[in-house]
Design a protein around this motif. Structure first.
Motif, PDB file in Angstrom:
ATOM      1  N   ASN A  76      52.463 -10.195   0.976  1.00  0.00           N
ATOM      2  CA  ASN A  76      51.320  -9.778   0.154  1.00  0.00           C
ATOM      3  C   ASN A  76      51.664  -8.582  -0.726  1.00  0.00           C
ATOM      4  O   ASN A  76      51.243  -8.512  -1.883  1.00  0.00           O
ATOM      5  CB  ASN A  76      50.109  -9.454   1.036  1.00  0.00           C
ATOM      6  CG  ASN A  76      49.625 -10.683   1.774  1.00  0.00           C
ATOM      7  OD1 ASN A  76      49.604 -11.783   1.225  1.00  0.00           O
ATOM      8  ND2 ASN A  76      49.252 -10.515   3.027  1.00  0.00           N
ATOM      9  N   HIS A  77      52.436  -7.654  -0.201  1.00  0.00           N
ATOM     10  CA  HIS A  77      52.849  -6.490  -0.981  1.00  0.00           C
ATOM     11  C   HIS A  77      53.833  -6.888  -2.077  1.00  0.00           C
ATOM     12  O   HIS A  77      53.760  -6.383  -3.199  1.00  0.00           O
ATOM     13  CB  HIS A  77      53.452  -5.423  -0.065  1.00  0.00           C
ATOM     14  CG  HIS A  77      52.443  -4.752   0.809  1.00  0.00           C
ATOM     15  ND1 HIS A  77      51.897  -5.365   1.911  1.00  0.00           N
ATOM     16  CD2 HIS A  77      51.877  -3.531   0.737  1.00  0.00           C
ATOM     17  CE1 HIS A  77      51.034  -4.539   2.483  1.00  0.00           C
ATOM     18  NE2 HIS A  77      50.999  -3.412   1.786  1.00  0.00           N
ATOM     19  N   VAL A  78      54.755  -7.792  -1.758  1.00  0.00           N
ATOM     20  CA  VAL A  78      55.701  -8.280  -2.767  1.00  0.00           C
ATOM     21  C   VAL A  78      54.948  -9.006  -3.877  1.00  0.00           C
ATOM     22  O   VAL A  78      55.232  -8.806  -5.058  1.00  0.00           O
ATOM     23  CB  VAL A  78      56.776  -9.182  -2.123  1.00  0.00           C
ATOM     24  CG1 VAL A  78      57.574  -9.926  -3.182  1.00  0.00           C
ATOM     25  CG2 VAL A  78      57.693  -8.355  -1.229  1.00  0.00           C
ATOM     26  N   GLU A  79      53.965  -9.795  -3.507  1.00  0.00           N
ATOM     27  CA  GLU A  79      53.156 -10.494  -4.512  1.00  0.00           C
ATOM     28  C   GLU A  79      52.458  -9.488  -5.431  1.00  0.00           C
ATOM     29  O   GLU A  79      52.417  -9.665  -6.646  1.00  0.00           O
ATOM     30  CB  GLU A  79      52.121 -11.399  -3.838  1.00  0.00           C
ATOM     31  CG  GLU A  79      51.146 -12.046  -4.794  1.00  0.00           C
ATOM     32  CD  GLU A  79      51.775 -13.023  -5.775  1.00  0.00           C
ATOM     33  OE1 GLU A  79      51.229 -13.192  -6.882  1.00  0.00           O
ATOM     34  OE2 GLU A  79      52.825 -13.609  -5.458  1.00  0.00           O
ATOM     35  N   ARG A  80      51.943  -8.417  -4.872  1.00  0.00           N
ATOM     36  CA  ARG A  80      51.262  -7.396  -5.680  1.00  0.00           C
ATOM     37  C   ARG A  80      52.238  -6.751  -6.667  1.00  0.00           C
ATOM     38  O   ARG A  80      51.937  -6.604  -7.843  1.00  0.00           O
ATOM     39  CB  ARG A  80      50.654  -6.328  -4.769  1.00  0.00           C
ATOM     40  CG  ARG A  80      50.042  -5.127  -5.482  1.00  0.00           C
ATOM     41  CD  ARG A  80      48.811  -5.466  -6.343  1.00  0.00           C
ATOM     42  NE  ARG A  80      47.813  -6.188  -5.593  1.00  0.00           N
ATOM     43  CZ  ARG A  80      46.877  -5.657  -4.826  1.00  0.00           C
ATOM     44  NH1 ARG A  80      46.789  -4.345  -4.721  1.00  0.00           N
ATOM     45  NH2 ARG A  80      46.016  -6.427  -4.191  1.00  0.00           N
ATOM     46  N   ILE A  81      53.407  -6.352  -6.176  1.00  0.00           N
ATOM     47  CA  ILE A  81      54.397  -5.705  -7.043  1.00  0.00           C
ATOM     48  C   ILE A  81      54.834  -6.639  -8.163  1.00  0.00           C
ATOM     49  O   ILE A  81      54.897  -6.240  -9.326  1.00  0.00           O
ATOM     50  CB  ILE A  81      55.605  -5.219  -6.222  1.00  0.00           C
ATOM     51  CG1 ILE A  81      55.197  -4.003  -5.381  1.00  0.00           C
ATOM     52  CG2 ILE A  81      56.791  -4.874  -7.124  1.00  0.00           C
ATOM     53  CD1 ILE A  81      56.253  -3.569  -4.388  1.00  0.00           C
ATOM     54  N   THR A  82      55.112  -7.888  -7.829  1.00  0.00           N
ATOM     55  CA  THR A  82      55.576  -8.825  -8.859  1.00  0.00           C
ATOM     56  C   THR A  82      54.469  -9.150  -9.859  1.00  0.00           C
ATOM     57  O   THR A  82      54.733  -9.303 -11.051  1.00  0.00           O
ATOM     58  CB  THR A  82      56.172 -10.109  -8.254  1.00  0.00           C
ATOM     59  OG1 THR A  82      55.199 -10.743  -7.416  1.00  0.00           O
ATOM     60  CG2 THR A  82      57.422  -9.801  -7.440  1.00  0.00           C
ATOM     61  N   THR A  83      53.232  -9.232  -9.392  1.00  0.00           N
ATOM     62  CA  THR A  83      52.106  -9.473 -10.305  1.00  0.00           C
ATOM     63  C   THR A  83      51.965  -8.317 -11.288  1.00  0.00           C
ATOM     64  O   THR A  83      51.854  -8.533 -12.503  1.00  0.00           O
ATOM     65  CB  THR A  83      50.792  -9.662  -9.517  1.00  0.00           C
ATOM     66  OG1 THR A  83      50.909 -10.839  -8.711  1.00  0.00           O
ATOM     67  CG2 THR A  83      49.592  -9.797 -10.443  1.00  0.00           C
TER      68      THR A  83
END
Length: 182
Positions: free
Chosen positions: A43-50
């Motif tokens: 979820n954190h990786v998704e946030r950073i990439t978004t």
């Protein structure tokens, strides 16, 4: 083989193929490449990439930098060059909600990237920090999202702040551009 890659191998998994590449300008100039750990903190990786894909991290300051500890950045609300507010930098986030913690057994070694948060473990949003040195007292307290694979020399040259607070005097170093890599 890096310690983290060995850990993933033992767990029967592979390191994530996704990463980010940031161009840094200021006292430090160059590129920092970071592998993001989708298997550890999806979820954190998704946030950073978004946020990186949206260009939200572009021109954001390293607003809190403590020698021998870490460099913090990612305040997309108060850290941008066009409306930088040194007093508020570090208090903002994105317009997306806060994230629930994704703590792991990955240690905070040199070059490890963790998500910044308030006292509430479920308050990470857009800000992250990169370790100058090991900080094992953070283990199990902050979400690990990745590790620097190239550019530790650039990290080491980021403008330092106050020895205790990390507050930057004058113009801070910035992530001029952050792109997602595969």
């Amino acid at each position: 083989m890096r310690k983290l890659a060995a850990l993933f191998a033992l767990m029967g998994s592979t390191a994530a193929a996704t990463g980010i590449e940031m161009t840094v300008a200021g006292e430090a100039n160059g590129t920092i490449k970071i592998d993001l750990f989708e298997d550890v903190a999806p979820n954190h990786v998704e946030r950073i990439t978004t946020l990186a894909t949206q260009g939200a991290y572009d021109t954001v300051a390293f607003h809190r930098v403590i020698d021998g500890f870490m460099a913090q950045t990612g305040d997309v609300q108060f850290g941008k060059a066009d409306d930088y507010n040194a007093r508020r930098a570090g208090t903002g986030g994105s317009d997306q909600g806060d994230l629930e913690q994704e703590f792991s057994n990955v240690a905070f070694d040199r070059g490890v990237v963790g998500m910044a948060r308030s006292q509430n473990p479920n308050s990470a949003n857009s800000q992250f920090f990169i370790m100058f040195d090991e900080g094992y007292f953070l283990n199990g307290q902050y979400t690990v999202v990745g590790e620097v694979t190239e550019g530790l020399d650039v990290l080491d040259n980021i403008k330092r702040g106050h020895p205790r607070s990390g507050a930057i005097r004058g113009e801070p170093d910035r992530m001029m551009q952050v792109v997602v890599t595969e």
